[in-house]
Design a protein around this motif. Structure first.
Motif, mmCIF file in Angstrom:
data_model
loop_
_atom_site.group_PDB
_atom_site.id
_atom_site.type_symbol
_atom_site.label_atom_id
_atom_site.label_comp_id
_atom_site.label_asym_id
_atom_site.label_seq_id
_atom_site.Cartn_x
_atom_site.Cartn_y
_atom_site.Cartn_z
ATOM 1 N N ALA A 59 37.072 13.805 -37.068
ATOM 2 C CA ALA A 59 38.158 13.231 -37.865
ATOM 3 C C ALA A 59 39.084 12.469 -36.922
ATOM 4 N N ILE A 60 39.365 11.212 -37.244
ATOM 5 C CA ILE A 60 40.169 10.377 -36.344
ATOM 6 C C ILE A 60 41.334 9.750 -37.092
ATOM 7 N N SER A 61 42.526 10.059 -36.640
ATOM 8 C CA SER A 61 43.754 9.411 -37.085
ATOM 9 C C SER A 61 44.143 8.411 -36.009
ATOM 10 N N THR A 62 44.442 7.185 -36.402
ATOM 11 C CA THR A 62 44.730 6.165 -35.391
ATOM 12 C C THR A 62 45.847 5.232 -35.833
ATOM 13 N N ALA A 63 46.578 4.737 -34.851
ATOM 14 C CA ALA A 63 47.534 3.664 -35.115
ATOM 15 C C ALA A 63 46.779 2.442 -35.608
ATOM 16 N N LEU A 91 30.513 3.169 -34.581
ATOM 17 C CA LEU A 91 30.290 3.329 -33.142
ATOM 18 C C LEU A 91 30.173 4.795 -32.752
ATOM 19 N N ILE A 92 31.057 5.629 -33.290
ATOM 20 C CA ILE A 92 31.045 7.041 -32.914
ATOM 21 C C ILE A 92 29.860 7.766 -33.533
ATOM 22 N N GLU A 93 29.554 7.464 -34.783
ATOM 23 C CA GLU A 93 28.399 8.117 -35.409
ATOM 24 C C GLU A 93 27.100 7.740 -34.699
ATOM 25 N N LYS A 94 26.973 6.488 -34.281
ATOM 26 C CA LYS A 94 25.759 6.039 -33.594
ATOM 27 C C LYS A 94 25.570 6.765 -32.274
ATOM 28 N N ARG A 95 26.677 6.974 -31.544
ATOM 29 C CA ARG A 95 26.599 7.572 -30.212
ATOM 30 C C ARG A 95 26.543 9.102 -30.246
ATOM 31 N N THR A 96 27.135 9.719 -31.277
ATOM 32 C CA THR A 96 27.235 11.179 -31.280
ATOM 33 C C THR A 96 26.399 11.863 -32.361
ATOM 34 N N GLY A 97 26.053 11.127 -33.412
ATOM 35 C CA GLY A 97 25.323 11.713 -34.519
ATOM 36 C C GLY A 97 26.170 12.587 -35.425
ATOM 37 N N LYS A 98 27.505 12.556 -35.224
ATOM 38 C CA LYS A 98 28.401 13.396 -36.014
ATOM 39 C C LYS A 98 29.046 12.576 -37.142
ATOM 40 N N PRO A 99 29.036 13.088 -38.393
ATOM 41 C CA PRO A 99 29.757 12.396 -39.467
ATOM 42 C C PRO A 99 31.221 12.229 -39.090
ATOM 43 N N THR A 100 31.728 11.009 -39.262
ATOM 44 C CA THR A 100 33.070 10.663 -38.765
ATOM 45 C C THR A 100 33.888 10.009 -39.862
ATOM 46 N N PHE A 101 35.160 10.373 -39.920
ATOM 47 C CA PHE A 101 36.098 9.764 -40.865
ATOM 48 C C PHE A 101 37.288 9.237 -40.080
ATOM 49 N N VAL A 102 37.773 8.036 -40.452
ATOM 50 C CA VAL A 102 38.863 7.380 -39.732
ATOM 51 C C VAL A 102 39.968 7.040 -40.720
ATOM 52 N N GLU A 103 41.214 7.333 -40.335
ATOM 53 C CA GLU A 103 42.356 7.079 -41.217
ATOM 54 C C GLU A 103 43.537 6.574 -40.399
ATOM 55 N N MET A 111 49.022 13.181 -45.520
ATOM 56 C CA MET A 111 48.076 14.115 -46.121
ATOM 57 C C MET A 111 48.289 15.521 -45.568
ATOM 58 N N GLY A 112 48.541 15.618 -44.272
ATOM 59 C CA GLY A 112 48.823 16.924 -43.679
ATOM 60 C C GLY A 112 50.049 17.578 -44.287
ATOM 61 N N ALA A 287 41.704 15.938 -40.720
ATOM 62 C CA ALA A 287 40.667 16.967 -40.785
ATOM 63 C C ALA A 287 40.424 17.393 -42.226
ATOM 64 N N TYR A 288 41.500 17.517 -43.001
ATOM 65 C CA TYR A 288 41.349 17.842 -44.424
ATOM 66 C C TYR A 288 40.526 16.757 -45.124
ATOM 67 N N GLN A 289 40.804 15.492 -44.787
ATOM 68 C CA GLN A 289 40.074 14.405 -45.435
ATOM 69 C C GLN A 289 38.585 14.432 -45.110
ATOM 70 N N VAL A 290 38.241 14.660 -43.840
ATOM 71 C CA VAL A 290 36.813 14.667 -43.491
ATOM 72 C C VAL A 290 36.136 15.914 -44.057
ATOM 73 N N ALA A 291 36.866 17.022 -44.163
ATOM 74 C CA ALA A 291 36.276 18.256 -44.684
ATOM 75 C C ALA A 291 35.935 18.143 -46.149
ATOM 76 N N THR A 292 36.681 17.317 -46.872
ATOM 77 C CA THR A 292 36.470 17.206 -48.318
ATOM 78 C C THR A 292 35.529 16.069 -48.698
ATOM 79 N N LEU A 293 34.987 15.370 -47.718
ATOM 80 C CA LEU A 293 33.995 14.348 -48.012
ATOM 81 C C LEU A 293 32.702 14.992 -48.496
ATOM 82 N N GLU A 294 31.974 14.289 -49.343
ATOM 83 C CA GLU A 294 30.682 14.800 -49.788
ATOM 84 C C GLU A 294 29.741 14.866 -48.588
ATOM 85 N N LYS A 295 28.966 15.925 -48.543
ATOM 86 C CA LYS A 295 28.028 16.083 -47.436
ATOM 87 C C LYS A 295 26.852 15.121 -47.595
#
Length: 295
Positions: A59-63, A91-103, A111-112, A287-295
């Motif tokens: 889960a990535i929060s960014t300016a 970019l991150i999913e390609k390199r790590t294989g981990k589902p990623t969400f950016v906000e 949201m927090g 983290a809440y946002q990525v956790a609630t995404l459909e698998k």
């Protein structure tokens, strides 16, 4: 499920591990080194992810303005060169294989606060963070309102001084040029005997100096101008103020003492509070946002 959650700011990248109960198990931070640009920033994120191979999601929060559906930074702040257009999710999913969400970072913080913090009892509120610039987020009917192009809430670039100071957005007289933490630091250091930062400004020996107190009070008046514009636009029941500088009681107390006398009577029911989650708001929110995404 374990989530590795990041909050990318102008000075530091904060990150931590969150479990199924949304407990923040550990937190760390590393320098952003923003001037080195977007590519090195993503490489730094990937190196951290590689140290946490056991996590399930990122889960990535960014300016910056973020297309969260596709995980793209559509418009980056000027202090992170070559970040606009960065396809962070891909970019991150390609390199790590981990589902990623950016906000966007302030959307994530809102949201927090909505799920775990100061706004838990509210379906509608505005969230603002005061730091390098000023970020904003709009929460309506229990959801983030992102507007056309996912860019709503750029309250730091509303104009409070027509023809005023040059902003890094290319405009003039933006709210953040006068009311950000950086604006306060610049103003105070023009009159201080030695360089001060956002924390030392409020130390007793400094805030009691008339010339410094004058600049602080003038800066708080600028904050109030922006808040009044927001209140008259949205008439929200709640405004949550974030950013490390808002931990200073003097700021909140002076806003509270002044603003209600300036507002028209039917707008005085708004409650203005500081963030309950502080620096953890964006980490928890995204983290809440990525956790609630459909698998």
């Amino acid at each position: 499920m374990k989530i590795l959650t990041f909050d990318i700011g102008g000075t530091f990248i904060k990150y931590g591990i969150i479990d199924d109960g949304f407990n923040l198990l550990e937190t760390h931070k590393v320098p952003t080194e923003a001037k080195r640009g977007g590519q090195q920033l993503i490489e730094k994120i990937i190196r951290i992810v590689e140290d946490y191979s056991f996590v399930d999601r990122i889960a990535i929060s960014t300016a910056g303005q973020v297309d969260s559906e596709n995980g793209i930074v559509v418009n980056a702040p000027g202090y992170i060169p070559y970040y606009t257009g960065m396809m962070v999710k891909a970019l991150i999913e390609k390199r790590t294989g981990k589902p990623t969400f950016v906000e966007n970072d302030v959307n994530a913080a809102a949201m927090g606060e909505a799920k775990f913090g100061a706004a838990k009892e509210y379906n509608d509120f505005i969230c603002l963070t005061y730091g390098t610039g000023i970020g904003g987020a709009i929460f309506l009917n229990g959801e983030l309102y992102k507007g056309f192009g996912s860019s709503a809430g750029e309250m730091g670039h509303t104009v409070t001084h027509a023809g005023g100071r040059q902003c890094n957005c290319g405009g003039e007289g933006c709210y953040e040029c006068y009311a950000s933490a950086n604006a306060l630091i610049s103003a105070v250091n023009r009159v201080a005997d030695e360089p001060l930062n956002a924390y030392t400004i409020f130390e007793k020996e400094n805030i009691e100096k008339p010339e410094i107190r004058f600049e602080i009070d003038k800066w708080i008046d600028e904050i109030i101008i922006g808040l009044m514009n927001i209140i008259y636009t949205f008439n929200p029941p709640l405004i949550v103020l974030g950013g490390g500088i808002m931990n200073e009681d003097y700021i909140i107390e002076l806003i509270d003492r002044k603003i209600y006398n300036l507002l028209m009577p039917n707008y005085r029911n708004v409650k203005i509070v500081r963030s309950k989650l502080g620096n953890d708001a964006a980490l928890l929110g995204v983290a809440y946002q990525v956790a609630t995404l459909e698998k």
